[in-house]
Design a protein around this motif. Structure first.
Motif, PDB file in Angstrom:
ATOM      1  N   GLN A 219       0.946  -1.184   0.014  1.00  0.00           N
ATOM      2  CA  GLN A 219       0.070   0.018  -0.040  1.00  0.00           C
ATOM      3  C   GLN A 219       0.873   1.243   0.116  1.00  0.00           C
ATOM      4  O   GLN A 219       1.757   1.374   0.734  1.00  0.00           O
ATOM      5  CB  GLN A 219      -0.832   0.080   1.252  1.00  0.00           C
ATOM      6  N   ILE A 220       0.485   2.056  -0.924  1.00  0.00           N
ATOM      7  CA  ILE A 220       1.318   3.366  -0.983  1.00  0.00           C
ATOM      8  C   ILE A 220       0.233   4.503  -0.903  1.00  0.00           C
ATOM      9  O   ILE A 220      -0.605   4.707  -1.504  1.00  0.00           O
ATOM     10  CB  ILE A 220       1.909   3.652  -2.148  1.00  0.00           C
ATOM     11  N   GLN A 221       0.355   5.321   0.521  1.00  0.00           N
ATOM     12  CA  GLN A 221      -0.468   6.263   0.539  1.00  0.00           C
ATOM     13  C   GLN A 221       0.087   7.723  -0.006  1.00  0.00           C
ATOM     14  O   GLN A 221       1.312   8.040   0.173  1.00  0.00           O
ATOM     15  CB  GLN A 221      -0.717   6.560   2.084  1.00  0.00           C
ATOM     16  N   THR A 222      -0.786   8.418  -0.937  1.00  0.00           N
ATOM     17  CA  THR A 222      -0.047   9.410  -1.479  1.00  0.00           C
ATOM     18  C   THR A 222      -0.601  10.971  -0.720  1.00  0.00           C
ATOM     19  O   THR A 222      -1.874  10.948  -0.183  1.00  0.00           O
ATOM     20  CB  THR A 222      -0.676   9.562  -2.923  1.00  0.00           C
ATOM     21  N   PHE A 223       0.294  11.721  -0.862  1.00  0.00           N
ATOM     22  CA  PHE A 223      -0.198  13.218  -0.313  1.00  0.00           C
ATOM     23  C   PHE A 223       0.216  14.291  -1.274  1.00  0.00           C
ATOM     24  O   PHE A 223       1.349  14.272  -2.032  1.00  0.00           O
ATOM     25  CB  PHE A 223       0.789  13.537   1.055  1.00  0.00           C
ATOM     26  N   PRO A 224      -0.683  15.316  -1.270  1.00  0.00           N
ATOM     27  CA  PRO A 224       0.045  16.424  -2.503  1.00  0.00           C
ATOM     28  C   PRO A 224       0.667  17.182  -1.774  1.00  0.00           C
ATOM     29  O   PRO A 224       0.974  17.044  -0.386  1.00  0.00           O
ATOM     30  CB  PRO A 224      -1.598  17.139  -2.560  1.00  0.00           C
ATOM     31  N   ALA A 225       1.264  18.077  -2.440  1.00  0.00           N
ATOM     32  CA  ALA A 225       2.429  19.014  -2.039  1.00  0.00           C
ATOM     33  C   ALA A 225       1.843  19.982  -0.886  1.00  0.00           C
ATOM     34  O   ALA A 225       0.577  20.380  -0.742  1.00  0.00           O
ATOM     35  CB  ALA A 225       2.645  20.137  -3.114  1.00  0.00           C
ATOM     36  N   GLY A 226       2.470  19.805   0.157  1.00  0.00           N
ATOM     37  CA  GLY A 226       2.166  20.705   1.531  1.00  0.00           C
ATOM     38  C   GLY A 226       1.679  20.078   2.818  1.00  0.00           C
ATOM     39  O   GLY A 226       1.892  20.589   3.672  1.00  0.00           O
ATOM     40  N   GLU A 227       0.973  18.782   2.231  1.00  0.00           N
ATOM     41  CA  GLU A 227       0.366  18.051   3.656  1.00  0.00           C
ATOM     42  C   GLU A 227       1.594  17.233   4.345  1.00  0.00           C
ATOM     43  O   GLU A 227       1.358  17.466   5.460  1.00  0.00           O
ATOM     44  CB  GLU A 227      -0.528  16.973   3.002  1.00  0.00           C
ATOM     45  N   ILE A 228       2.564  16.908   3.540  1.00  0.00           N
ATOM     46  CA  ILE A 228       3.734  16.299   4.458  1.00  0.00           C
ATOM     47  C   ILE A 228       5.039  17.570   4.622  1.00  0.00           C
ATOM     48  O   ILE A 228       5.430  18.050   5.657  1.00  0.00           O
ATOM     49  CB  ILE A 228       4.183  15.275   3.989  1.00  0.00           C
ATOM     50  N   VAL A 229       5.150  17.676   3.249  1.00  0.00           N
ATOM     51  CA  VAL A 229       6.365  18.833   3.175  1.00  0.00           C
ATOM     52  C   VAL A 229       6.028  19.917   1.854  1.00  0.00           C
ATOM     53  O   VAL A 229       5.392  19.168   1.171  1.00  0.00           O
ATOM     54  CB  VAL A 229       7.726  17.953   2.681  1.00  0.00           C
ATOM     55  N   PRO A 230       6.508  20.902   1.771  1.00  0.00           N
ATOM     56  CA  PRO A 230       6.202  21.835   0.541  1.00  0.00           C
ATOM     57  C   PRO A 230       6.966  20.977  -0.983  1.00  0.00           C
ATOM     58  O   PRO A 230       7.538  20.194  -0.796  1.00  0.00           O
ATOM     59  CB  PRO A 230       7.167  22.847   0.868  1.00  0.00           C
ATOM     60  N   GLY A 231       6.209  21.153  -1.878  1.00  0.00           N
ATOM     61  CA  GLY A 231       6.124  20.498  -3.064  1.00  0.00           C
ATOM     62  C   GLY A 231       7.828  20.468  -3.503  1.00  0.00           C
ATOM     63  O   GLY A 231       8.295  19.597  -4.098  1.00  0.00           O
ATOM     64  N   LEU A 232       8.485  21.309  -3.419  1.00  0.00           N
ATOM     65  CA  LEU A 232       9.874  21.484  -3.725  1.00  0.00           C
ATOM     66  C   LEU A 232      11.058  20.901  -3.002  1.00  0.00           C
ATOM     67  O   LEU A 232      12.311  21.139  -3.039  1.00  0.00           O
ATOM     68  CB  LEU A 232      10.374  23.030  -4.380  1.00  0.00           C
ATOM     69  N   GLN A 233      10.477  20.525  -1.719  1.00  0.00           N
ATOM     70  CA  GLN A 233      11.225  19.875  -0.774  1.00  0.00           C
ATOM     71  C   GLN A 233      11.181  18.266  -0.779  1.00  0.00           C
ATOM     72  O   GLN A 233      11.516  17.407  -0.053  1.00  0.00           O
ATOM     73  CB  GLN A 233      11.027  20.313   0.678  1.00  0.00           C
ATOM     74  N   ALA A 234      10.423  17.892  -1.808  1.00  0.00           N
ATOM     75  CA  ALA A 234      10.137  16.394  -1.802  1.00  0.00           C
ATOM     76  C   ALA A 234      11.297  15.463  -2.003  1.00  0.00           C
ATOM     77  O   ALA A 234      11.500  14.565  -1.266  1.00  0.00           O
ATOM     78  CB  ALA A 234       9.348  16.254  -3.129  1.00  0.00           C
ATOM     79  N   LEU A 235      12.127  16.015  -2.720  1.00  0.00           N
ATOM     80  CA  LEU A 235      13.479  15.277  -2.770  1.00  0.00           C
ATOM     81  C   LEU A 235      14.263  15.088  -1.420  1.00  0.00           C
ATOM     82  O   LEU A 235      14.715  13.969  -1.314  1.00  0.00           O
ATOM     83  CB  LEU A 235      14.549  15.669  -3.912  1.00  0.00           C
ATOM     84  N   ASP A 236      14.505  16.260  -1.038  1.00  0.00           N
ATOM     85  CA  ASP A 236      15.084  16.207   0.402  1.00  0.00           C
ATOM     86  C   ASP A 236      14.559  15.253   1.413  1.00  0.00           C
ATOM     87  O   ASP A 236      15.122  14.765   2.276  1.00  0.00           O
ATOM     88  CB  ASP A 236      14.974  17.460   0.836  1.00  0.00           C
ATOM     89  N   SER A 237      13.173  15.224   1.399  1.00  0.00           N
ATOM     90  CA  SER A 237      12.519  14.503   2.216  1.00  0.00           C
ATOM     91  C   SER A 237      12.626  12.762   2.128  1.00  0.00           C
ATOM     92  O   SER A 237      12.680  12.226   3.167  1.00  0.00           O
ATOM     93  CB  SER A 237      10.814  14.817   2.155  1.00  0.00           C
ATOM     94  N   VAL A 238      12.803  12.610   0.869  1.00  0.00           N
ATOM     95  CA  VAL A 238      13.104  11.166   0.385  1.00  0.00           C
ATOM     96  C   VAL A 238      14.393  11.070   0.718  1.00  0.00           C
ATOM     97  O   VAL A 238      14.844   9.630   1.368  1.00  0.00           O
ATOM     98  CB  VAL A 238      12.569  10.796  -0.939  1.00  0.00           C
ATOM     99  N   SER A 239      15.379  11.810   0.370  1.00  0.00           N
ATOM    100  CA  SER A 239      16.808  11.558   0.656  1.00  0.00           C
ATOM    101  C   SER A 239      17.213  11.123   2.246  1.00  0.00           C
ATOM    102  O   SER A 239      17.936  10.375   2.619  1.00  0.00           O
ATOM    103  CB  SER A 239      17.676  12.878   0.409  1.00  0.00           C
ATOM    104  N   THR A 240      16.268  11.870   3.157  1.00  0.00           N
ATOM    105  CA  THR A 240      16.420  11.449   4.669  1.00  0.00           C
ATOM    106  C   THR A 240      15.947  10.449   5.074  1.00  0.00           C
ATOM    107  O   THR A 240      16.020   9.849   6.426  1.00  0.00           O
ATOM    108  CB  THR A 240      16.055  12.951   5.254  1.00  0.00           C
ATOM    109  N   GLY A 241      14.802   9.964   4.356  1.00  0.00           N
ATOM    110  CA  GLY A 241      13.878   8.970   4.865  1.00  0.00           C
ATOM    111  C   GLY A 241      12.703   9.396   5.433  1.00  0.00           C
ATOM    112  O   GLY A 241      11.945   8.592   6.170  1.00  0.00           O
TER     113      GLY A 241
END
Length: 364
Positions: free
Chosen positions: A68-90
């Motif tokens: 199961q993969i739960q999807t979140f639009p930009a801003g609900e977890i992190v801002p859209g342009l910080q997506a890569l950084d949030s994945v990088s850190t886990g």
């Protein structure tokens, strides 16, 4: 008669349970996995964000709900342009994003999505799988503890909405234009003042006059932003995004921990979502363009002098970046070599066929 999937699965499970393979091994082959996906795009952009949702659905269906993969639009977890950084850190497991958003980290990443006067959507796809694109882009992304898989393409985009008509390169001087990345750097060479503005802020900025023009994707999404209400000139083509590829970016450790058959499911689900997005845009953009024209938009091709100046500026920028970045040079050399061959073939078959059909429009 072809047996149903339910009958096949049931028969297979019964056979395995009574045969040489114990039933618990079946359950073990479908481990329960739950991921969170953050998108760089808002929920309102239902084709782009919808691609992430379709991907998650495909993965769940292929694993009978075990993955199961739960999807979140930009801003609900992190801002859209910080997506890569949030994945990088886990912080999140994966993201739906565009690698050119992160060209500030390394300009080579712009090639993952597409660069000015680069590939169209099919050529971009071909370069990724058969021209070394995957190895080049993921080689750079490895430094940030992530790997990527293509998951969506917009096709060729529009050049955007402008408050005033463009006739020559001089009309670009001092123009405040909502555009970012490599395309913004190219236009800056022509006197444009690039502005990086989130989608939700584009309309008020254009309405207030704090920017003079804005580009986003194409008619369907541009209509949703309401830009026609405050700027009537709609220019084409978006020569900085001839076939913008999006990606599923996955944390390296999370990817390595997946069973091999789950990795295969993710790759195939991403490819299915990629095709869904391009097909959806091809379906919804034509009627959206008609509606925009009915609302008073004035379609304009970019004048030839602007196209020529943009091409020259792009080549100058590429030479500058390649001089100090071996990975960028590798991507550029690869793109140029493949593009040269592709364009010959395209002119012979695709362009000739499409050109004839366009000329016959309305005759049947």
């Amino acid at each position: 008669m072809v047996p149903s999937r339910r009958a096949f699965v049931g028969a297979s499970a019964a056979t395995l349970a009574t045969g040489g393979l114990a039933a618990p091994a079946i359950a073990q082959s479908q481990p329960q996995v739950k991921w969170r996906l953050t998108s760089s795009f808002p929920r309102s952009l239902d084709t782009i964000y919808g691609t992430a949702q379709m991907f998650a659905r495909f993965v769940a269906e292929a694993t009978d709900g075990a993955f199961q993969i739960q999807t979140f639009p930009a801003g609900e977890i992190v801002p859209g342009l910080q997506a890569l950084d949030s994945v990088s850190t886990g912080a999140v497991d994966c993201a739906q994003t565009a690698t050119y958003f992160y060209s500030g980290k390394d300009p080579t990443l712009a090639f993952g999505t597409g660069v000015p006067f680069g590939f169209n959507s099919r050529q971009q796809h071909s370069w990724w799988f058969f021209g070394g694109g995957e190895q080049i882009i993921n080689g750079v992304l490895a430094k940030y503890n992530v790997t990527s898989i293509p998951m969506g393409n917009s096709g060729c985009q529009m050049g955007g909405f402008f408050r005033k008509e463009l006739n020559d390169v001089a009309d670009l001087k001092g123009l405040k234009f909502r555009i970012g990345g490599i395309g913004g750097q190219v236009l800056a060479k022509l006197g444009v003042v690039p502005q990086q503005i989130a989608p939700g802020d584009v309309f008020p900025a254009l309405e207030r006059g704090s920017i003079d023009a804005a580009e986003f994707v194409g008619p369907y999404d541009d209509e949703k932003l309401g830009l026609v209400k405050v700027a009537k000139y709609y220019y084409y083509p978006g020569w900085w995004e001839g076939g913008a590829m999006l990606h599923l970016v996955v944390n390296a450790q999370k990817w390595a921990a997946l069973p091999k058959h789950y990795q295969a499911i993710v790759r195939n689900a991403a490819e299915a979502a990629n095709n869904w997005m391009l097909a959806k845009y091809d379906s919804v953009n034509p009627p959206a363009l008609r509606r925009l024209v009915q609302q008073g938009v004035e379609l304009r091709p970019f004048p030839a002098p602007i196209m020529e100046a943009g091409y020259k500026a792009a080549q100058e920028l590429y030479a500058e970046l390649a001089a100090g970045n071996p990975a960028f040079k590798q991507a550029l050399d690869s793109m140029n070599a493949i593009r040269a061959d592709q364009l010959v073939w395209w002119q012979i078959a695709e362009y000739a066929f499409d050109g004839f059909n366009i000329r016959t429009r309305g005759k049947s």
